[in-house]
Design a protein around this motif. Structure first.
Motif, mmCIF file in Angstrom:
data_model
loop_
_atom_site.group_PDB
_atom_site.id
_atom_site.type_symbol
_atom_site.label_atom_id
_atom_site.label_comp_id
_atom_site.label_asym_id
_atom_site.label_seq_id
_atom_site.Cartn_x
_atom_site.Cartn_y
_atom_site.Cartn_z
ATOM 1 N N VAL A 144 0.860 -1.187 0.000
ATOM 2 C CA VAL A 144 0.000 0.000 0.000
ATOM 3 C C VAL A 144 0.889 1.227 0.000
ATOM 4 N N LEU A 145 0.574 2.180 -0.874
ATOM 5 C CA LEU A 145 1.306 3.438 -0.935
ATOM 6 C C LEU A 145 0.324 4.586 -0.758
ATOM 7 N N ILE A 146 0.541 5.421 0.252
ATOM 8 C CA ILE A 146 -0.239 6.639 0.423
ATOM 9 C C ILE A 146 0.447 7.723 -0.395
ATOM 10 N N THR A 147 -0.259 8.277 -1.367
ATOM 11 C CA THR A 147 0.374 9.177 -2.325
ATOM 12 C C THR A 147 -0.597 10.238 -2.813
ATOM 13 N N ALA A 148 -0.037 11.368 -3.220
ATOM 14 C CA ALA A 148 -0.819 12.422 -3.871
ATOM 15 C C ALA A 148 -0.594 12.402 -5.380
ATOM 16 N N SER A 149 0.113 11.382 -5.857
ATOM 17 C CA SER A 149 0.455 11.284 -7.281
ATOM 18 C C SER A 149 -0.140 10.004 -7.875
ATOM 19 N N PRO A 150 -1.354 10.072 -8.422
ATOM 20 C CA PRO A 150 -1.972 8.876 -9.027
ATOM 21 C C PRO A 150 -1.437 8.611 -10.425
ATOM 22 N N LEU A 151 -0.175 8.175 -10.495
ATOM 23 C CA LEU A 151 0.446 7.938 -11.797
ATOM 24 C C LEU A 151 -0.322 6.859 -12.561
ATOM 25 N N PRO A 152 -0.580 7.076 -13.847
ATOM 26 C CA PRO A 152 -1.351 6.096 -14.630
ATOM 27 C C PRO A 152 -0.491 4.896 -15.022
ATOM 28 N N LEU A 153 -0.278 3.999 -14.079
ATOM 29 C CA LEU A 153 0.565 2.838 -14.308
ATOM 30 C C LEU A 153 -0.287 1.571 -14.352
ATOM 31 N N ALA A 154 -0.039 0.737 -15.344
ATOM 32 C CA ALA A 154 -0.768 -0.529 -15.446
ATOM 33 C C ALA A 154 -0.459 -1.393 -14.234
ATOM 34 N N GLY A 155 -1.501 -1.950 -13.642
ATOM 35 C CA GLY A 155 -1.314 -2.836 -12.499
ATOM 36 C C GLY A 155 -1.456 -2.158 -11.159
ATOM 37 N N ILE A 156 -1.736 -0.842 -11.149
ATOM 38 C CA ILE A 156 -1.926 -0.118 -9.894
ATOM 39 C C ILE A 156 -3.320 0.488 -9.868
ATOM 40 N N ASP A 157 -4.029 0.267 -8.761
ATOM 41 C CA ASP A 157 -5.350 0.867 -8.537
ATOM 42 C C ASP A 157 -5.224 1.939 -7.463
ATOM 43 N N TYR A 158 -6.077 2.979 -7.556
ATOM 44 C CA TYR A 158 -6.031 4.083 -6.597
ATOM 45 C C TYR A 158 -7.387 4.242 -5.916
ATOM 46 N N LEU A 159 -7.355 4.323 -4.600
ATOM 47 C CA LEU A 159 -8.543 4.629 -3.813
ATOM 48 C C LEU A 159 -8.424 6.072 -3.335
ATOM 49 N N SER A 160 -9.357 6.926 -3.757
ATOM 50 C CA SER A 160 -9.338 8.322 -3.332
ATOM 51 C C SER A 160 -9.672 8.399 -1.839
ATOM 52 N N LEU A 161 -8.852 9.105 -1.073
ATOM 53 C CA LEU A 161 -9.057 9.225 0.365
ATOM 54 C C LEU A 161 -9.713 10.555 0.739
#
Length: 304
Positions: A144-161
């Protein structure tokens, strides 16, 4: 040869005190229990159970077998349960990293709740200043990575906090603290920027405020610790930008004052995970806790 089924047999005979009752517990026939017991006694050439006593009693050799059963069977049962839970994603290791170096204030209540609800999952934390945290996620070095950078990378999903404001913090008597008009990038240019030791492209104040205006601070000074960063600002060694909940905490203590960057610099925070980890039950549990608790935890800090 001694097998696990023999240890289960001896344990059942002790618990149920007859071949018939032990057979019922083991879901076999009484003749099968008798055969297994005779097989074991013939192999070692020794009697294990006094069959004529009521209730059954055990010879010294039988008692030795029971001691072995008492040591081995609980370990087998525990391993069996853990293997089943592993197969269903209920046990494992959750490794976290954060590009938001002040996030543990609101994250800690969520982690404490997770430890209580998922006690079989080991929580671990990567260094807060990794140069390529998204790649670490792809490489399975973190989960899990807490980030402000939702890079459009294949294989990564982002949950908006949540959305937060990045605010400028200043010593109370700093000249910019009394400025009646909004802070501009040019206002910051003469001063040292106190920041975390990461690339400037990962600093909100740089990417969303200064660099778009082709402005850079006179100097960037770094520190690992938020408390030290605030102390440097309070000592008039420079200015800094922190998330609103962190700025509010130190502003209430009177150490610093905070000001909006221009008309406000707003960022969104995400929890990034690998797509292939979504089927893990303990990952689903962590993400659900984030959804349920993150807003109240952050609001509690702002209202403290």
């Amino acid at each position: 040869m001694l097998e696990l089924r023999h240890l289960y047999l001896m344990s059942a005979l002790r618990a149920y005190q007859s071949l018939a009752n032990a057979a019922e517990e083991l879901h076999v026939t009484a003749s099968a229990v008798s055969h297994q017991l005779k097989e074991l006694e013939n192999y070692y050439g020794i009697t294990l159970v006094n069959r004529r006593s009521r209730p059954l009693s055990f010879t010294p050799a039988g008692k030795e077998m029971l001691r072995l059963a008492d040591m081995v069977l609980p370990l087998v049962e525990r391993a069996n349960a853990n293997l089943k839970r592993l197969a269903h994603g209920q046990i494992g290791r959750l490794r976290l990293a954060s590009e938001c170096h002040s996030c543990f204030d609101w994250l800690m209540p969520i982690l404490n709740r997770y430890r209580r609800d998922w006690s079989d999952v080991e929580l671990d934390f990567a260094s807060g200043f990794e140069p390529q945290p998204h790649q670490m996620l792809l490489d399975d070095d973190i989960d899990v990575l807490i980030t402000a950078s939702p890079l459009p990378l294949a294989g990564i999903d982002y949950l908006s906090l949540f959305e937060y404001e990045s605010r400028l913090i200043l010593a109370p008597n700093h000249p910019l603290a009394a400025k009646p008009t909004p802070i501009t990038p040019q206002d910051i240019a003469p001063y040292t920027l106190i920041a975390y030791p990461v690339d400037s492209t990962r600093l909100d104040i740089m990417t969303r405020f200064l660099l778009p205006a082709n402005v850079e601070p006179s100097k960037i000074r770094t520190t690992d610790l938020t408390a030290m960063l605030v102390q440097l600002v309070a000592s008039e060694r420079g200015v800094a930008a922190l998330p609103d909940w962190v700025a509010a905490e130190y502003e209430k203590k009177g150490w610093v004052v905070s000001r909006a960057l221009g008309e406000g610099v707003y960022c969104e925070l995400y929890a990034a995970t690998r797509s292939d980890s979504q089927q893990l039950v303990y990952m689903q549990g962590f993400l659900q806790l984030l959804k349920d608790m993150v807003q109240p935890a952050r609001q509690a800090l702002l209202n403290a």
